[in-house]
Design a protein around this motif. Structure first.
Motif, mmCIF file in Angstrom:
data_model
loop_
_atom_site.group_PDB
_atom_site.id
_atom_site.type_symbol
_atom_site.label_atom_id
_atom_site.label_comp_id
_atom_site.label_asym_id
_atom_site.label_seq_id
_atom_site.Cartn_x
_atom_site.Cartn_y
_atom_site.Cartn_z
ATOM 1 N N HIS A 50 45.156 -19.184 118.185
ATOM 2 C CA HIS A 50 43.940 -19.147 116.370
ATOM 3 C C HIS A 50 44.622 -20.869 116.078
ATOM 4 N N ALA A 51 44.872 -21.879 117.375
ATOM 5 C CA ALA A 51 44.720 -23.741 116.351
ATOM 6 C C ALA A 51 43.541 -23.835 116.350
ATOM 7 N N THR A 52 43.383 -25.047 115.765
ATOM 8 C CA THR A 52 41.988 -25.524 115.264
ATOM 9 C C THR A 52 41.353 -26.179 116.828
ATOM 10 N N PRO A 53 40.566 -26.249 117.289
ATOM 11 C CA PRO A 53 39.615 -26.474 118.282
ATOM 12 C C PRO A 53 40.112 -29.030 118.220
ATOM 13 N N VAL A 54 40.487 -28.803 119.160
ATOM 14 C CA VAL A 54 40.565 -30.879 118.841
ATOM 15 C C VAL A 54 39.565 -31.463 120.263
ATOM 16 N N PRO A 55 39.375 -32.125 120.270
ATOM 17 C CA PRO A 55 38.553 -32.783 121.437
ATOM 18 C C PRO A 55 39.636 -32.818 122.785
ATOM 19 N N VAL A 56 39.252 -32.518 123.810
ATOM 20 C CA VAL A 56 39.203 -32.582 125.239
ATOM 21 C C VAL A 56 40.030 -33.149 125.584
ATOM 22 N N THR A 57 39.735 -34.823 125.169
ATOM 23 C CA THR A 57 40.497 -35.983 125.265
ATOM 24 C C THR A 57 42.010 -36.153 124.680
ATOM 25 N N ASP A 58 42.052 -35.132 123.526
ATOM 26 C CA ASP A 58 43.348 -35.237 123.269
ATOM 27 C C ASP A 58 44.323 -34.683 123.774
ATOM 28 N N LEU A 59 43.678 -34.024 124.937
ATOM 29 C CA LEU A 59 45.239 -33.516 125.627
ATOM 30 C C LEU A 59 45.361 -33.199 127.485
ATOM 31 N N THR A 60 44.076 -34.373 127.685
ATOM 32 C CA THR A 60 44.285 -34.123 128.720
ATOM 33 C C THR A 60 42.983 -35.266 128.929
ATOM 34 N N ALA A 61 43.765 -36.180 130.981
ATOM 35 C CA ALA A 61 42.882 -37.505 131.328
ATOM 36 C C ALA A 61 42.930 -36.914 132.649
ATOM 37 N N PRO A 62 42.070 -38.185 133.048
ATOM 38 C CA PRO A 62 42.153 -37.672 134.712
ATOM 39 C C PRO A 62 43.891 -38.352 135.407
ATOM 40 N N GLY A 63 43.794 -37.146 136.347
ATOM 41 C CA GLY A 63 44.702 -36.798 137.282
ATOM 42 C C GLY A 63 45.879 -35.969 136.311
ATOM 43 N N ARG A 64 45.887 -35.512 134.923
ATOM 44 C CA ARG A 64 47.168 -35.787 134.013
ATOM 45 C C ARG A 64 47.000 -34.093 134.570
ATOM 46 N N THR A 65 48.558 -33.126 135.064
ATOM 47 C CA THR A 65 48.716 -31.654 135.283
ATOM 48 C C THR A 65 48.601 -31.277 133.176
ATOM 49 N N LEU A 66 48.228 -30.890 133.101
ATOM 50 C CA LEU A 66 48.059 -29.783 131.944
ATOM 51 C C LEU A 66 49.795 -29.116 131.904
ATOM 52 N N PRO A 67 50.281 -29.780 130.165
ATOM 53 C CA PRO A 67 51.562 -29.297 130.502
ATOM 54 C C PRO A 67 51.151 -27.544 129.974
ATOM 55 N N ARG A 68 52.097 -27.195 130.223
ATOM 56 C CA ARG A 68 52.255 -25.455 129.943
ATOM 57 C C ARG A 68 52.706 -25.012 128.393
ATOM 58 N N ASP A 69 52.130 -25.356 127.035
ATOM 59 C CA ASP A 69 52.552 -25.792 126.005
ATOM 60 C C ASP A 69 50.850 -26.167 125.588
ATOM 61 N N ASP A 70 50.148 -26.679 126.471
ATOM 62 C CA ASP A 70 48.866 -26.794 125.828
ATOM 63 C C ASP A 70 47.248 -25.716 126.523
ATOM 64 N N PRO A 107 29.978 -29.170 136.163
ATOM 65 C CA PRO A 107 30.773 -30.511 135.545
ATOM 66 C C PRO A 107 30.152 -30.438 133.952
ATOM 67 N N LEU A 108 30.764 -31.455 132.910
ATOM 68 C CA LEU A 108 30.307 -32.066 131.820
ATOM 69 C C LEU A 108 30.475 -33.537 131.422
ATOM 70 N N VAL A 109 29.561 -34.780 131.432
ATOM 71 C CA VAL A 109 29.358 -35.607 131.444
ATOM 72 C C VAL A 109 30.345 -36.677 129.947
ATOM 73 N N LEU A 110 30.641 -36.296 129.610
ATOM 74 C CA LEU A 110 31.369 -36.496 128.014
ATOM 75 C C LEU A 110 30.322 -38.399 127.819
ATOM 76 N N ASP A 111 29.505 -38.006 126.628
ATOM 77 C CA ASP A 111 29.009 -39.209 125.740
ATOM 78 C C ASP A 111 29.344 -39.767 125.291
ATOM 79 N N HIS A 112 30.736 -39.501 124.262
ATOM 80 C CA HIS A 112 31.559 -40.576 123.566
ATOM 81 C C HIS A 112 32.229 -39.998 123.317
ATOM 82 N N GLY A 113 33.565 -41.270 122.558
ATOM 83 C CA GLY A 113 35.413 -41.167 122.869
ATOM 84 C C GLY A 113 35.498 -42.528 123.641
ATOM 85 N N PRO A 114 37.047 -41.992 123.945
ATOM 86 C CA PRO A 114 37.749 -43.546 124.396
ATOM 87 C C PRO A 114 37.157 -43.023 126.457
ATOM 88 N N ARG A 115 37.147 -41.987 126.523
ATOM 89 C CA ARG A 115 36.359 -41.638 127.586
ATOM 90 C C ARG A 115 35.380 -41.149 127.740
#
Length: 277
Positions: A50-70, A107-115
Protein backbone atom coordinates in the motif's frame (compact mmCIF):
# COMPACT_ATOMS: atom_id res chain seq x y z
CA UNK A 1 0.42 -46.85 50.06
CA UNK A 2 2.52 -44.76 47.67
CA UNK A 3 5.52 -47.07 47.73
CA UNK A 4 4.45 -48.36 44.30
CA UNK A 5 5.81 -45.09 42.88
CA UNK A 6 9.29 -46.53 43.50
CA UNK A 7 8.59 -49.51 41.27
CA UNK A 8 10.40 -49.68 37.93
CA UNK A 9 7.19 -49.18 35.96
CA UNK A 10 6.22 -46.01 37.81
CA UNK A 11 9.74 -44.58 37.84
CA UNK A 12 9.91 -44.92 34.05
CA UNK A 13 6.41 -43.45 33.62
CA UNK A 14 7.30 -40.48 35.85
CA UNK A 15 10.57 -39.81 34.05
CA UNK A 16 8.85 -39.93 30.65
CA UNK A 17 6.31 -37.38 31.90
CA UNK A 18 9.05 -35.11 33.24
CA UNK A 19 10.78 -35.19 29.84
CA UNK A 20 7.59 -34.61 27.84
CA UNK A 21 6.50 -31.50 29.76
CA UNK A 22 9.44 -29.19 28.81
CA UNK A 23 9.55 -30.63 25.28
CA UNK A 24 5.88 -29.82 24.72
CA UNK A 25 6.28 -26.35 26.24
CA UNK A 26 9.22 -25.69 23.92
CA UNK A 27 7.24 -26.91 20.89
CA UNK A 28 4.42 -24.56 21.92
CA UNK A 29 6.77 -21.57 22.00
CA UNK A 30 8.26 -22.64 18.65
CA UNK A 31 4.79 -22.52 17.09
CA UNK A 32 4.07 -19.23 18.87
CA UNK A 33 7.22 -17.64 17.42
CA UNK A 34 6.19 -18.88 13.97
CA UNK A 35 2.82 -17.20 14.54
CA UNK A 36 4.54 -13.94 15.50
CA UNK A 37 6.76 -14.16 12.40
CA UNK A 38 3.71 -14.72 10.18
CA UNK A 39 1.86 -11.76 11.70
CA UNK A 40 4.91 -9.51 11.27
CA UNK A 41 5.40 -10.65 7.68
CA UNK A 42 1.72 -10.05 6.88
CA UNK A 43 2.05 -6.53 8.25
CA UNK A 44 5.22 -5.91 6.24
CA UNK A 45 3.57 -7.15 3.03
CA UNK A 46 0.45 -5.05 3.64
CA UNK A 47 2.46 -1.90 4.38
CA UNK A 48 4.71 -2.32 1.33
CA UNK A 49 1.86 -3.16 -1.03
CA UNK A 50 0.00 0.00 0.00
CA UNK A 51 3.04 2.27 -0.06
CA UNK A 52 3.48 4.84 -2.83
CA UNK A 53 5.55 3.36 -5.70
CA UNK A 54 9.15 4.55 -5.88
CA UNK A 55 11.69 4.29 -8.73
CA UNK A 56 13.32 0.89 -8.71
CA UNK A 57 16.76 2.50 -8.50
CA UNK A 58 15.83 3.89 -5.05
CA UNK A 59 15.83 0.37 -3.63
CA UNK A 60 18.47 -1.57 -5.49
CA UNK A 61 21.69 -1.44 -7.49
CA UNK A 62 23.81 -3.94 -9.43
CA UNK A 63 25.05 -6.69 -7.14
CA UNK A 64 22.95 -5.52 -4.19
CA UNK A 65 21.02 -7.99 -2.04
CA UNK A 66 17.52 -6.69 -1.42
CA UNK A 67 16.87 -6.17 2.32
CA UNK A 68 13.88 -8.05 3.73
CA UNK A 69 12.15 -4.78 4.68
CA UNK A 70 12.09 -3.77 0.99
CA UNK A 71 10.47 -6.99 -0.18
CA UNK A 72 7.10 -6.43 -1.90
CA UNK A 73 7.70 -2.67 -2.08
CA UNK A 74 5.92 -1.15 -5.06
CA UNK A 75 8.35 0.23 -7.62
CA UNK A 76 8.26 1.69 -11.10
CA UNK A 77 10.70 1.31 -13.97
CA UNK A 78 10.74 2.89 -17.42
CA UNK A 79 12.68 1.78 -20.47
CA UNK A 80 12.59 -0.69 -23.35
CA UNK A 81 12.36 -4.47 -23.20
CA UNK A 82 15.28 -6.56 -24.41
CA UNK A 83 13.24 -9.45 -25.80
CA UNK A 84 16.27 -11.10 -27.45
CA UNK A 85 17.48 -12.09 -23.97
CA UNK A 86 14.09 -13.04 -22.59
CA UNK A 87 14.04 -16.35 -20.66
CA UNK A 88 11.38 -18.52 -19.05
CA UNK A 89 11.50 -19.87 -15.51
CA UNK A 90 10.51 -23.52 -15.30
CA UNK A 91 8.10 -25.31 -12.96
CA UNK A 92 6.06 -22.35 -11.77
CA UNK A 93 2.38 -22.52 -10.84
CA UNK A 94 -0.48 -20.41 -12.10
CA UNK A 95 -2.76 -18.39 -9.83
CA UNK A 96 -4.74 -21.58 -9.13
CA UNK A 97 -1.56 -22.97 -7.46
CA UNK A 98 -2.07 -26.23 -9.38
CA UNK A 99 -1.23 -25.76 -13.06
CA UNK A 100 2.49 -25.94 -13.83
CA UNK A 101 4.02 -23.65 -16.44
CA UNK A 102 6.63 -20.90 -16.84
CA UNK A 103 7.26 -17.38 -15.61
CA UNK A 104 8.31 -15.00 -18.40
CA UNK A 105 11.41 -13.07 -17.36
CA UNK A 106 12.27 -10.13 -19.61
CA UNK A 107 15.17 -7.67 -19.15
CA UNK A 108 14.10 -4.03 -19.14
CA UNK A 109 16.80 -1.49 -20.07
CA UNK A 110 16.29 1.73 -18.08
CA UNK A 111 16.34 4.88 -20.18
CA UNK A 112 16.62 7.63 -17.59
CA UNK A 113 17.85 8.49 -14.11
CA UNK A 114 21.17 7.78 -12.40
CA UNK A 115 21.13 4.16 -13.61
CA UNK A 116 20.33 4.89 -17.24
CA UNK A 117 21.37 1.98 -19.44
CA UNK A 118 21.25 -0.48 -16.53
CA UNK A 119 19.02 -3.53 -16.81
CA UNK A 120 16.34 -4.71 -14.38
CA UNK A 121 14.62 -8.08 -14.65
CA UNK A 122 10.83 -8.07 -14.95
CA UNK A 123 8.69 -11.11 -14.24
CA UNK A 124 5.91 -10.41 -16.74
CA UNK A 125 3.76 -13.28 -15.48
CA UNK A 126 2.82 -16.92 -16.00
CA UNK A 127 2.20 -18.92 -19.18
CA UNK A 128 1.27 -22.56 -19.77
CA UNK A 129 4.12 -24.96 -20.39
CA UNK A 130 2.76 -26.56 -23.56
CA UNK A 131 3.60 -30.08 -24.72
CA UNK A 132 7.28 -29.79 -25.65
CA UNK A 133 9.40 -28.84 -22.66
CA UNK A 134 12.64 -29.07 -24.69
CA UNK A 135 11.97 -25.94 -26.76
CA UNK A 136 11.39 -22.30 -25.96
CA UNK A 137 7.61 -21.83 -25.56
CA UNK A 138 5.40 -19.40 -27.43
CA UNK A 139 5.63 -16.30 -25.29
CA UNK A 140 3.23 -13.34 -25.66
CA UNK A 141 5.23 -10.49 -27.12
CA UNK A 142 6.43 -7.79 -24.77
CA UNK A 143 5.30 -4.23 -25.55
CA UNK A 144 7.55 -2.44 -28.03
CA UNK A 145 9.01 0.98 -27.47
CA UNK A 146 9.22 2.78 -24.17
CA UNK A 147 7.17 1.28 -21.36
CA UNK A 148 6.59 2.02 -17.69
CA UNK A 149 6.15 -0.98 -15.44
CA UNK A 150 4.79 -1.04 -11.90
CA UNK A 151 5.35 -4.04 -9.70
CA UNK A 152 6.53 -5.57 -6.46
CA UNK A 153 10.24 -5.63 -5.67
CA UNK A 154 11.47 -9.17 -5.03
CA UNK A 155 14.79 -10.56 -3.84
CA UNK A 156 16.93 -12.85 -5.99
CA UNK A 157 15.95 -16.49 -5.71
CA UNK A 158 18.45 -19.02 -4.38
CA UNK A 159 18.26 -22.75 -3.85
CA UNK A 160 18.67 -22.24 -0.11
CA UNK A 161 15.86 -19.72 0.11
CA UNK A 162 13.41 -21.27 -2.34
CA UNK A 163 14.14 -24.98 -2.10
CA UNK A 164 14.30 -25.12 -5.91
CA UNK A 165 17.30 -26.97 -7.28
CA UNK A 166 19.24 -24.94 -9.83
CA UNK A 167 19.54 -27.56 -12.56
CA UNK A 168 22.14 -27.30 -15.30
CA UNK A 169 21.88 -28.39 -18.92
CA UNK A 170 18.41 -26.94 -19.47
CA UNK A 171 17.09 -26.12 -22.93
CA UNK A 172 18.14 -22.79 -24.38
CA UNK A 173 16.72 -19.69 -22.61
CA UNK A 174 15.22 -21.69 -19.74
CA UNK A 175 16.23 -21.25 -16.10
CA UNK A 176 15.14 -22.62 -12.74
CA UNK A 177 15.69 -19.53 -10.57
CA UNK A 178 15.21 -15.80 -10.99
CA UNK A 179 18.64 -14.49 -10.11
CA UNK A 180 20.06 -11.16 -11.23
CA UNK A 181 23.69 -12.22 -10.85
CA UNK A 182 23.19 -15.22 -13.15
CA UNK A 183 21.44 -13.06 -15.72
CA UNK A 184 24.15 -10.39 -15.49
CA UNK A 185 26.69 -13.09 -16.41
CA UNK A 186 24.56 -14.15 -19.38
CA UNK A 187 23.92 -10.57 -20.55
CA UNK A 188 27.49 -9.35 -19.94
CA UNK A 189 26.20 -6.09 -18.48
CA UNK A 190 25.11 -4.71 -15.07
CA UNK A 191 21.75 -5.89 -13.75
CA UNK A 192 19.99 -4.43 -10.71
CA UNK A 193 19.82 -6.80 -7.75
CA UNK A 194 16.48 -8.56 -7.31
CA UNK A 195 13.66 -8.31 -9.84
CA UNK A 196 10.26 -6.72 -10.42
CA UNK A 197 7.12 -8.84 -10.19
CA UNK A 198 4.85 -6.93 -12.58
CA UNK A 199 1.44 -5.80 -11.33
CA UNK A 200 0.66 -3.17 -13.99
CA UNK A 201 -0.11 -2.57 -16.76
CA UNK A 202 -2.38 -5.53 -17.42
CA UNK A 203 -1.11 -7.39 -20.52
CA UNK A 204 -3.43 -7.59 -23.55
CA UNK A 205 -5.68 -10.63 -23.35
CA UNK A 206 -4.53 -11.36 -19.83
CA UNK A 207 -1.41 -13.25 -20.93
CA UNK A 208 1.06 -13.63 -19.47
CA UNK A 209 -1.07 -14.08 -16.33
CA UNK A 210 0.20 -11.59 -13.75
CA UNK A 211 1.43 -13.14 -10.51
CA UNK A 212 -1.17 -12.46 -7.79
CA UNK A 213 -0.34 -10.56 -4.62
CA UNK A 214 1.03 -12.70 -1.80
CA UNK A 215 -1.47 -13.76 0.85
CA UNK A 216 -1.20 -11.38 3.78
CA UNK A 217 -4.53 -12.01 5.51
CA UNK A 218 -4.21 -15.59 6.73
CA UNK A 219 -2.24 -16.08 9.95
CA UNK A 220 -2.10 -19.85 9.58
CA UNK A 221 -2.63 -22.50 12.28
CA UNK A 222 0.52 -21.80 14.31
CA UNK A 223 -1.23 -20.14 17.27
CA UNK A 224 -3.70 -23.01 17.51
CA UNK A 225 -0.82 -25.49 17.44
CA UNK A 226 0.97 -23.56 20.20
CA UNK A 227 -2.08 -23.69 22.48
CA UNK A 228 -2.47 -27.37 21.66
CA UNK A 229 1.08 -28.18 22.72
CA UNK A 230 0.68 -26.23 25.96
CA UNK A 231 -2.55 -28.06 26.75
CA UNK A 232 -0.75 -31.35 26.15
CA UNK A 233 1.98 -30.23 28.57
CA UNK A 234 -0.62 -29.37 31.20
CA UNK A 235 -2.39 -32.69 30.66
CA UNK A 236 0.72 -34.73 31.52
CA UNK A 237 0.81 -33.98 35.30
CA UNK A 238 -2.98 -34.14 35.48
CA UNK A 239 -2.97 -37.54 33.80
CA UNK A 240 -0.12 -38.71 36.05
CA UNK A 241 -2.05 -37.67 39.16
CA UNK A 242 -5.21 -39.44 37.97
CA UNK A 243 -3.25 -42.64 37.30
CA UNK A 244 -1.62 -42.47 40.73
CA UNK A 245 -5.00 -42.06 42.46
CA UNK A 246 -6.43 -44.95 40.49
CA UNK A 247 -3.45 -47.18 41.27
CA UNK A 248 -3.68 -46.35 44.99
CA UNK A 249 -7.41 -47.02 45.01
CA UNK A 250 -6.96 -50.37 43.29
CA UNK A 251 -4.20 -51.38 45.71
CA UNK A 252 -6.30 -50.38 48.74
CA UNK A 253 -9.23 -52.39 47.42
CA UNK A 254 -6.99 -55.40 46.85
CA UNK A 255 -5.50 -55.10 50.35
CA UNK A 256 -8.93 -54.85 51.98
CA UNK A 257 -10.07 -57.92 50.08
CA UNK A 258 -7.05 -59.86 51.30
CA UNK A 259 -7.63 -58.77 54.92
CA UNK A 260 -11.29 -59.81 54.74
CA UNK A 261 -10.35 -63.28 53.48
CA UNK A 262 -7.82 -63.75 56.28
CA UNK A 263 -10.22 -62.59 59.05
CA UNK A 264 -13.17 -64.80 57.95
CA UNK A 265 -13.88 -67.59 60.62
CA UNK A 266 -13.03 -71.18 59.62
CA UNK A 267 -15.93 -73.63 59.26
CA UNK A 268 -16.15 -76.15 62.19
CA UNK A 269 -14.73 -79.62 61.38
CA UNK A 270 -17.76 -81.45 62.85
CA UNK A 271 -20.10 -79.62 60.53
CA UNK A 272 -17.93 -80.52 57.59
CA UNK A 273 -17.94 -84.19 58.52
CA UNK A 274 -21.69 -84.20 59.10
CA UNK A 275 -22.32 -82.70 55.75
CA UNK A 276 -20.30 -85.42 54.05
CA UNK A 277 -22.30 -88.13 55.77
Amino acid sequence: MYRFLLSRQWVILTLVGLVLIPVMIKLGFWQYHRHEHRVAQNQLIADNLHATPVPVTDLTAPGRTLPRDDMWRRVTASGTYDTRHEVVVRQRTAADEKTIGYYVLTPLVLDHGPRKGTTVLVNRGWIAAGNDLTRFPDVPAAPKGRVTVTGRMMADETTEGSGIKDKRGLPDRQVMLINSERQAEALHRPVLGGYIEQSAPQPPGGTPELVPEPDHDSIGPHMAYAVQWWLFAAAVPVGWFVLVRRERKDRLAAAEGADSAESAPAEPLSRTVASTE
